[in-house]
Write an enzyme that holds these catalytic residues in place. Sequence first.
Site, PDB file in Angstrom:
ATOM      1  N   ASP A 134       0.794  -1.231   0.000  1.00 41.30           N
ATOM      2  CA  ASP A 134       0.000   0.000   0.000  1.00 41.30           C
ATOM      3  C   ASP A 134       0.829   1.285   0.000  1.00 41.30           C
ATOM      4  O   ASP A 134       0.591   2.173  -0.800  1.00 41.30           O
ATOM      5  CB  ASP A 134      -0.966  -0.003   1.189  1.00 41.30           C
ATOM      6  N   CYS A 188     -17.046  -6.055 -15.456  1.00 36.48           N
ATOM      7  CA  CYS A 188     -18.008  -5.018 -15.067  1.00 36.48           C
ATOM      8  C   CYS A 188     -19.093  -4.825 -16.126  1.00 36.48           C
ATOM      9  O   CYS A 188     -20.241  -4.503 -15.806  1.00 36.48           O
ATOM     10  CB  CYS A 188     -17.299  -3.686 -14.818  1.00 36.48           C
ATOM     11  N   CYS A 191     -22.412  -2.321 -16.251  1.00 38.00           N
ATOM     12  CA  CYS A 191     -22.811  -1.927 -14.901  1.00 38.00           C
ATOM     13  C   CYS A 191     -22.123  -0.624 -14.491  1.00 38.00           C
ATOM     14  O   CYS A 191     -20.924  -0.443 -14.705  1.00 38.00           O
ATOM     15  CB  CYS A 191     -22.451  -3.032 -13.902  1.00 38.00           C
ATOM     16  N   CYS A 198     -21.714   6.710  -5.742  1.00 38.91           N
ATOM     17  CA  CYS A 198     -20.652   7.468  -5.075  1.00 38.91           C
ATOM     18  C   CYS A 198     -21.219   8.767  -4.505  1.00 38.91           C
ATOM     19  O   CYS A 198     -21.796   9.577  -5.245  1.00 38.91           O
ATOM     20  CB  CYS A 198     -19.517   7.779  -6.039  1.00 38.91           C
ATOM     21  N   CYS A 243     -18.768   2.395  -2.649  1.00 38.57           N
ATOM     22  CA  CYS A 243     -18.594   1.819  -3.988  1.00 38.57           C
ATOM     23  C   CYS A 243     -18.352   0.317  -3.940  1.00 38.57           C
ATOM     24  O   CYS A 243     -18.593  -0.389  -4.928  1.00 38.57           O
ATOM     25  CB  CYS A 243     -17.476   2.527  -4.751  1.00 38.57           C
ATOM     26  N   CYS A 247     -21.526  -2.902  -5.008  1.00 39.94           N
ATOM     27  CA  CYS A 247     -21.062  -3.694  -6.153  1.00 39.94           C
ATOM     28  C   CYS A 247     -21.736  -5.064  -6.180  1.00 39.94           C
ATOM     29  O   CYS A 247     -21.677  -5.815  -5.194  1.00 39.94           O
ATOM     30  CB  CYS A 247     -19.545  -3.864  -6.080  1.00 39.94           C
TER      31      CYS A 247
END
Length: 377
Positions: A134, A188, A191, A198, A243, A247
């Site tokens: 990260d 995806c 979609c 958001c 988000c 999903c």
Amino acid sequence: MDVVALKKDIIAYSKEIGIDKIGFASADVFTELKERLIIQEKLNFASGFEKGTAEERTEPERLLSGAKSIISIALAYPSKIMDPPKSIKGARRGIFCRASWGIDYHHVLRDRLEKLAQYMQTNIPQFSYKSMVDTGELSDRAVAERAGIGFSGKNTTIITKEFGSFVYLGEMITNIPFIPDSPVEDSCGDCRICLDACPTGALVQGGQLNAKKCLAFQTQTKDFLPDEFRTKIGTRLYGCDTCQAVCPRNKGIDFHLHEEFEAEPEVAKPLLRPMLKISNREFREKFGHISGFWRGKNPLQRNAMIALAHFKDETAVNDLIDVMNNDVRPIIRGTAAWALGKIGTTEALIAIEEAIHKETDDRVREEMKKGLHFQEI
């Protein structure tokens, strides 16, 4: 060196040490990512938390001389709290995002990567590596996508077949020429649920994020929260899961595979009022082991006051008045005044009117004026 057999051995060992998914990618330049990063910088969409230059973030050879491959790992984390405490009148609670439940994932994934490296060092002469989780230069998502861990969704998360997007990612650059795995096909389709859901419109388009508008970023800032985000933040103390929560690929996904990632209910959903006056020592003792601790106490206290305003929690008025009158930090004093105005009791408004004549900081006075203005609208 039989890299095929070695790869099989590493995959088998990764399961023994609690790595849920592992993939192998080439250490070639991330050309497409470099182009996107340049565009993000030009549009001022980057958060500022990113490490390294565009070249360092996309050219593994700059980070490890002789880089040949990158190993990507993923560990699944829960999407639900076991026995979550209720937020009720008089005892309102905030929420940390799922990625801040349990022990800080940076430590857990670094441990797994180090164990993997030690295993490889005992089996491979002249082995060299560099690991990161990260906060390193490489994009965890770009590496995971190339390594076949999952595909990059329109919400900018890596979506795996098994665990949805509820996975932590880390990687290891190595000098071993492993045969790369194949990327996963983007699923995806048409979609756009995440884009529409958001709260701030931070998802500009599929796969493109204006990080500065994302609530995950805004909850971590240390200044006054811009007005446009105060009605959006709700009860969020750190991060945002919207988000991911909406999903379809995450529907019904909830894995509890690692004890380290299990949420402590009173930490993941803490009472808000005690956070207003929590000491540095108490803050470290309660939150020091989670990833949401890294930005310190100030942003979380600011967010807690905004959450109390969201609830219009009249039981918090006395605490907020005390903070407004006595805290030495202008951002905390000002946010307390704004929250008092939002709650709007007679006692709160009188306290703001009295305090504004004594306040010397112009920014705090401006927040006090905003608080009083709520009653004029």
